[in-house]
Design an enzyme around this catalytic site. Sequence first.
Site, mmCIF file in Angstrom:
data_model
loop_
_atom_site.group_PDB
_atom_site.id
_atom_site.type_symbol
_atom_site.label_atom_id
_atom_site.label_comp_id
_atom_site.label_asym_id
_atom_site.label_seq_id
_atom_site.Cartn_x
_atom_site.Cartn_y
_atom_site.Cartn_z
ATOM 1 N N ASP A 37 -85.887 28.144 37.514
ATOM 2 C CA ASP A 37 -84.628 28.360 36.783
ATOM 3 C C ASP A 37 -83.468 27.695 37.512
ATOM 4 O O ASP A 37 -83.497 27.536 38.728
ATOM 5 C CB ASP A 37 -84.395 29.877 36.655
ATOM 6 C CG ASP A 37 -83.351 30.197 35.597
ATOM 7 O OD1 ASP A 37 -83.014 29.304 34.782
ATOM 8 O OD2 ASP A 37 -82.853 31.336 35.584
ATOM 9 N N ASN A 39 -81.898 24.648 36.425
ATOM 10 C CA ASN A 39 -81.750 23.192 36.253
ATOM 11 C C ASN A 39 -80.396 22.838 35.634
ATOM 12 O O ASN A 39 -79.728 21.892 36.063
ATOM 13 C CB ASN A 39 -82.841 22.639 35.323
ATOM 14 C CG ASN A 39 -84.219 22.743 35.911
ATOM 15 O OD1 ASN A 39 -84.369 23.116 37.065
ATOM 16 N ND2 ASN A 39 -85.233 22.429 35.124
ATOM 17 N N ARG A 41 -77.536 24.631 35.503
ATOM 18 C CA ARG A 41 -76.386 24.895 36.385
ATOM 19 C C ARG A 41 -76.317 23.874 37.512
ATOM 20 O O ARG A 41 -75.238 23.449 37.920
ATOM 21 C CB ARG A 41 -76.479 26.326 36.956
ATOM 22 C CG ARG A 41 -75.953 27.370 35.982
ATOM 23 C CD ARG A 41 -76.378 28.759 36.372
ATOM 24 N NE ARG A 41 -77.785 28.978 36.033
ATOM 25 C CZ ARG A 41 -78.512 29.980 36.498
ATOM 26 N NH1 ARG A 41 -77.976 30.834 37.339
ATOM 27 N NH2 ARG A 41 -79.771 30.121 36.131
ATOM 28 N N ARG A 50 -77.405 18.626 31.235
ATOM 29 C CA ARG A 50 -78.495 19.526 31.614
ATOM 30 C C ARG A 50 -79.818 18.782 31.820
ATOM 31 O O ARG A 50 -80.600 19.106 32.706
ATOM 32 C CB ARG A 50 -78.683 20.591 30.522
ATOM 33 C CG ARG A 50 -77.485 21.489 30.315
ATOM 34 C CD ARG A 50 -77.710 22.410 29.119
ATOM 35 N NE ARG A 50 -78.925 23.169 29.302
ATOM 36 C CZ ARG A 50 -79.032 24.253 30.064
ATOM 37 N NH1 ARG A 50 -77.973 24.698 30.716
ATOM 38 N NH2 ARG A 50 -80.163 24.887 30.179
ATOM 39 N N HIS A 54 -83.150 18.864 34.547
ATOM 40 C CA HIS A 54 -84.594 18.975 34.279
ATOM 41 C C HIS A 54 -85.346 17.838 34.975
ATOM 42 O O HIS A 54 -86.425 18.038 35.522
ATOM 43 C CB HIS A 54 -84.873 18.939 32.775
ATOM 44 C CG HIS A 54 -84.270 20.100 32.026
ATOM 45 N ND1 HIS A 54 -84.335 21.392 32.493
ATOM 46 C CD2 HIS A 54 -83.591 20.175 30.855
ATOM 47 C CE1 HIS A 54 -83.730 22.201 31.638
ATOM 48 N NE2 HIS A 54 -83.258 21.485 30.646
ATOM 49 N N SER A 82 -90.581 28.443 27.837
ATOM 50 C CA SER A 82 -90.896 29.764 27.277
ATOM 51 C C SER A 82 -90.817 29.721 25.751
ATOM 52 O O SER A 82 -90.218 28.805 25.168
ATOM 53 C CB SER A 82 -89.915 30.809 27.809
ATOM 54 O OG SER A 82 -88.648 30.591 27.227
ATOM 55 N N THR A 83 -91.391 30.732 25.122
ATOM 56 C CA THR A 83 -91.289 30.837 23.662
ATOM 57 C C THR A 83 -89.812 30.841 23.252
ATOM 58 O O THR A 83 -89.434 30.233 22.253
ATOM 59 C CB THR A 83 -91.959 32.166 23.200
ATOM 60 O OG1 THR A 83 -93.243 32.249 23.804
ATOM 61 C CG2 THR A 83 -92.102 32.232 21.715
ATOM 62 N N ARG A 88 -83.210 26.655 22.103
ATOM 63 C CA ARG A 88 -82.196 25.764 22.697
ATOM 64 C C ARG A 88 -81.865 24.634 21.726
ATOM 65 O O ARG A 88 -82.647 24.341 20.819
ATOM 66 C CB ARG A 88 -82.722 25.177 23.999
ATOM 67 C CG ARG A 88 -82.853 26.243 25.047
ATOM 68 C CD ARG A 88 -82.997 25.662 26.410
ATOM 69 N NE ARG A 88 -82.992 26.767 27.359
ATOM 70 C CZ ARG A 88 -82.918 26.633 28.666
ATOM 71 N NH1 ARG A 88 -82.854 25.433 29.195
ATOM 72 N NH2 ARG A 88 -82.904 27.682 29.455
ATOM 73 N N LEU A 148 -106.698 22.556 43.813
ATOM 74 C CA LEU A 148 -105.617 23.442 43.364
ATOM 75 C C LEU A 148 -105.651 23.489 41.852
ATOM 76 O O LEU A 148 -105.816 22.464 41.195
ATOM 77 C CB LEU A 148 -104.253 22.889 43.830
ATOM 78 C CG LEU A 148 -103.007 23.566 43.250
ATOM 79 C CD1 LEU A 148 -102.804 24.968 43.845
ATOM 80 C CD2 LEU A 148 -101.754 22.737 43.503
ATOM 81 N N ARG A 211 -84.687 38.817 36.683
ATOM 82 C CA ARG A 211 -85.401 39.133 35.439
ATOM 83 C C ARG A 211 -86.787 38.499 35.462
ATOM 84 O O ARG A 211 -86.995 37.495 36.127
ATOM 85 C CB ARG A 211 -84.672 38.492 34.234
ATOM 86 C CG ARG A 211 -83.422 39.119 33.794
ATOM 87 C CD ARG A 211 -83.000 38.483 32.465
ATOM 88 N NE ARG A 211 -82.625 37.081 32.607
ATOM 89 C CZ ARG A 211 -81.419 36.658 32.970
ATOM 90 N NH1 ARG A 211 -80.472 37.523 33.234
ATOM 91 N NH2 ARG A 211 -81.157 35.362 33.057
HETATM 92 C C1 FPP Z 1 -84.880 26.367 33.522
HETATM 93 O O1 FPP Z 1 -83.611 25.876 33.839
HETATM 94 C C2 FPP Z 1 -85.863 25.306 33.376
HETATM 95 C C3 FPP Z 1 -86.535 24.979 32.237
HETATM 96 C C4 FPP Z 1 -86.330 25.679 30.967
HETATM 97 C C5 FPP Z 1 -87.484 23.873 32.163
HETATM 98 C C6 FPP Z 1 -88.252 23.561 33.398
HETATM 99 C C7 FPP Z 1 -88.751 22.183 33.288
HETATM 100 C C8 FPP Z 1 -88.880 21.288 34.302
HETATM 101 C C9 FPP Z 1 -88.631 21.590 35.702
HETATM 102 C C10 FPP Z 1 -89.263 19.893 34.010
HETATM 103 C C11 FPP Z 1 -90.606 19.624 33.404
HETATM 104 C C12 FPP Z 1 -91.723 20.308 34.056
HETATM 105 C C13 FPP Z 1 -92.911 19.781 34.399
HETATM 106 C C14 FPP Z 1 -93.983 20.738 34.745
HETATM 107 C C15 FPP Z 1 -93.217 18.349 34.498
HETATM 108 P P1 FPP Z 1 -82.420 26.173 32.847
HETATM 109 O O2 FPP Z 1 -82.289 25.012 31.918
HETATM 110 O O3 FPP Z 1 -82.637 27.479 32.163
HETATM 111 O O4 FPP Z 1 -81.198 26.249 33.823
HETATM 112 P P2 FPP Z 1 -79.898 27.179 33.669
HETATM 113 O O5 FPP Z 1 -80.369 28.599 33.743
HETATM 114 O O6 FPP Z 1 -79.071 26.789 34.849
HETATM 115 O O7 FPP Z 1 -79.261 26.857 32.356
#
Ligand code: FPP
Length: 275
Positions: A37, A39, A41, A50, A54, A82-83, A88, A148, A211
């Site tokens: 979590d 990414n 921010r 945003r 990612h 997530s579902t 978004r 792994l 959470r």
């Molecule tokens: C949460 O940050 C992150 C995600 C919803 C996506 C995670 C995806 C990746 C790290 C990239 C792709 C993954 C792989 C396995 C190649 P957020 O966007 O909810 O951040 P925020 O809470 O700051 O808004």
Amino acid sequence: MKPISLTNTEQKDSDKQSQAQLIEQGQLPDHIAIIMDGNGRWAKSRGNLRSYGHKAGVDSVRDITEACAQLGVSYLTLYAFSTENWRRPKIEVNALMRLLASSLRKEAENLNENDIRLETIGQIDRFPDKCRRELQEVVELTKDNKRLNLCLALSYSGRWDIKEAVKKLAHQVKEGDIDPEDINDDLISCHLSTADIPDPDLIIRTSGEYRLSNFLLWQLAYSELYITETYWPDFRRKELYKAIHSFQKRERRFGKLPNNEQESKSKLHIQELTT
Ligand code: FPP
């Protein structure tokens, strides 16, 4: 065993030492699950979009996967979509799908050469064809790998997982294949999407949120929780080692008394209750 290399950099001696220390000082978690979590921010704090966060998050995925493989952790499960993430904006969802597909394409051979098996849990049939095909190809390519097990939770939610297991069991009861009284923890576990994966020993959440966000709700019953303020794109192996170190200092009790008190305290307690 062949040295692991996903990041294309030679492992530093200081990192080898940190890993050796962790291995020596206690039991490693066999299964680590991570809610990645922060990414968005992270990107915003740098004045960026945003999707930039990612993209940076993929580098953390690579580094953490490599470190887990080097340490000898057997299972790493990442909550990648997530579902609820379908809600978004379309532009962000599409960017995430493209990023996932391109990362898989780039990493497929690398994962395979390093004996890493890719698995997915969740409703990947909801994913765009191209992305789903890319996923299925890497899953097929790596299916015999042993070092792994990297499991991506995609279009996943814990409630969905439990709901699907309940449906399967209800059908079996309806068909007369099982008696409702046969339903126990093990039977539920083996009808979840994680049937072939042990429950996580350690669950890490980045970005300081307290959470579970509908992740592995059944499977996390006895997992040790580690929350860090660090945003996912900054969560690299040193942060992982801190989480593992914290795990090693804990005593997992699974509802029992501490090991050194188990026998004597329970006798005392029974005496107190009965006199
Ligand atoms: C949460 O940050 C992150 C995600 C919803 C996506 C995670 C995806 C990746 C790290 C990239 C792709 C993954 C792989 C396995 C190649 P957020 O966007 O909810 O951040 P925020 O809470 O700051 O808004």
